[in-house]
Write a protein that holds these residues in place. Structure first.
Motif, PDB file in Angstrom:
ATOM      1  N   GLN A   8      91.648  13.847  44.253  1.00 34.11           N
ATOM      2  CA  GLN A   8      92.965  14.374  44.625  1.00 34.11           C
ATOM      3  C   GLN A   8      92.919  15.893  44.745  1.00 34.11           C
ATOM      4  O   GLN A   8      93.487  16.463  45.668  1.00 34.11           O
ATOM      5  N   LYS A   9      92.213  16.544  43.837  1.00 33.75           N
ATOM      6  CA  LYS A   9      92.062  17.995  43.920  1.00 33.75           C
ATOM      7  C   LYS A   9      91.307  18.388  45.183  1.00 33.75           C
ATOM      8  O   LYS A   9      91.652  19.376  45.845  1.00 33.75           O
ATOM      9  N   ALA A  10      90.292  17.608  45.547  1.00 33.30           N
ATOM     10  CA  ALA A  10      89.548  17.877  46.772  1.00 33.30           C
ATOM     11  C   ALA A  10      90.441  17.678  47.993  1.00 33.30           C
ATOM     12  O   ALA A  10      90.406  18.473  48.942  1.00 33.30           O
ATOM     13  N   THR A  11      91.255  16.645  47.974  1.00 37.79           N
ATOM     14  CA  THR A  11      92.189  16.388  49.071  1.00 37.79           C
ATOM     15  C   THR A  11      93.175  17.546  49.220  1.00 37.79           C
ATOM     16  O   THR A  11      93.440  18.006  50.333  1.00 37.79           O
ATOM     17  N   ASP A  12      93.683  18.023  48.108  1.00 38.20           N
ATOM     18  CA  ASP A  12      94.605  19.162  48.141  1.00 38.20           C
ATOM     19  C   ASP A  12      93.920  20.408  48.700  1.00 38.20           C
ATOM     20  O   ASP A  12      94.513  21.156  49.487  1.00 38.20           O
ATOM     21  N   ALA A  13      92.668  20.625  48.301  1.00 39.57           N
ATOM     22  CA  ALA A  13      91.929  21.792  48.786  1.00 39.57           C
ATOM     23  C   ALA A  13      91.693  21.704  50.291  1.00 39.57           C
ATOM     24  O   ALA A  13      91.786  22.713  51.003  1.00 39.57           O
ATOM     25  N   VAL A  14      91.415  20.516  50.798  1.00 38.06           N
ATOM     26  CA  VAL A  14      91.233  20.329  52.243  1.00 38.06           C
ATOM     27  C   VAL A  14      92.539  20.635  52.979  1.00 38.06           C
ATOM     28  O   VAL A  14      92.531  21.267  54.039  1.00 38.06           O
ATOM     29  N   ALA A  15      93.664  20.222  52.411  1.00 36.31           N
ATOM     30  CA  ALA A  15      94.959  20.508  53.034  1.00 36.31           C
ATOM     31  C   ALA A  15      95.217  22.008  53.090  1.00 36.31           C
ATOM     32  O   ALA A  15      95.703  22.528  54.105  1.00 36.31           O
ATOM     33  N   VAL A  16      94.889  22.716  52.021  1.00 36.50           N
ATOM     34  CA  VAL A  16      95.070  24.168  51.997  1.00 36.50           C
ATOM     35  C   VAL A  16      94.154  24.827  53.025  1.00 36.50           C
ATOM     36  O   VAL A  16      94.560  25.756  53.730  1.00 36.50           O
ATOM     37  N   LEU A  17      92.928  24.349  53.141  1.00 38.16           N
ATOM     38  CA  LEU A  17      92.006  24.882  54.150  1.00 38.16           C
ATOM     39  C   LEU A  17      92.576  24.695  55.546  1.00 38.16           C
ATOM     40  O   LEU A  17      92.554  25.624  56.363  1.00 38.16           O
ATOM     41  N   SER A  18      93.102  23.533  55.814  1.00 37.85           N
ATOM     42  CA  SER A  18      93.695  23.269  57.126  1.00 37.85           C
ATOM     43  C   SER A  18      94.838  24.243  57.414  1.00 37.85           C
ATOM     44  O   SER A  18      94.927  24.799  58.516  1.00 37.85           O
ATOM     45  N   PHE A  42      84.606  19.717  45.966  1.00 35.46           N
ATOM     46  CA  PHE A  42      83.697  18.636  46.348  1.00 35.46           C
ATOM     47  C   PHE A  42      82.566  18.511  45.327  1.00 35.46           C
ATOM     48  O   PHE A  42      82.175  17.403  44.959  1.00 35.46           O
ATOM     49  N   LEU A  43      82.049  19.623  44.859  1.00 28.73           N
ATOM     50  CA  LEU A  43      80.982  19.585  43.852  1.00 28.73           C
ATOM     51  C   LEU A  43      81.486  18.957  42.555  1.00 28.73           C
ATOM     52  O   LEU A  43      80.775  18.165  41.924  1.00 28.73           O
ATOM     53  N   VAL A  44      82.703  19.291  42.168  1.00 27.58           N
ATOM     54  CA  VAL A  44      83.289  18.695  40.960  1.00 27.58           C
ATOM     55  C   VAL A  44      83.488  17.194  41.168  1.00 27.58           C
ATOM     56  O   VAL A  44      83.172  16.388  40.288  1.00 27.58           O
ATOM     57  N   ALA A  45      83.993  16.821  42.338  1.00 30.30           N
ATOM     58  CA  ALA A  45      84.196  15.392  42.615  1.00 30.30           C
ATOM     59  C   ALA A  45      82.865  14.644  42.586  1.00 30.30           C
ATOM     60  O   ALA A  45      82.785  13.534  42.050  1.00 30.30           O
ATOM     61  N   ARG A  46      81.830  15.249  43.142  1.00 29.17           N
ATOM     62  CA  ARG A  46      80.491  14.646  43.098  1.00 29.17           C
ATOM     63  C   ARG A  46      80.053  14.430  41.652  1.00 29.17           C
ATOM     64  O   ARG A  46      79.495  13.384  41.323  1.00 29.17           O
ATOM     65  N   ALA A  47      80.287  15.432  40.826  1.00 29.42           N
ATOM     66  CA  ALA A  47      79.897  15.336  39.417  1.00 29.42           C
ATOM     67  C   ALA A  47      80.639  14.209  38.700  1.00 29.42           C
ATOM     68  O   ALA A  47      80.157  13.692  37.695  1.00 29.42           O
TER      69      ALA A  47
END
Length: 61
Positions: A8-18, A42-47
């Motif tokens: 979810q944090k990665a999804t939010d970060a992608v939205a902010v990037l967009s 993404f690195l955190v999600a991978r971990a």
């Protein structure tokens, strides 16, 4: 943090990037900072066990 929360944090970060790219343009400090944040999340999600498919889906959540 669990995998779902990390995604979810990665999804939010992608939205902010967009938004940053749309509002400020590619290559701007705002877009670059947002891209760095996406990489970090993404690195955190991978971990936390996120797969390639999970990460690819972040722009569709």
């Amino acid at each position: 943090m669990d995998k779902i929360c990390a995604l979810q944090k990665a999804t939010d970060a992608v939205a902010v990037l967009s938004l940053a790219i749309h509002d400020y343009g590619e290559g701007t400090p705002e877009a670059t900072g947002a891209a760095d944040a996406v990489r970090d999340t993404f690195l955190v999600a991978r971990a936390h066990g996120a797969t390639d498919d999970d990460l690819r889906a972040t722009h569709r959540r």
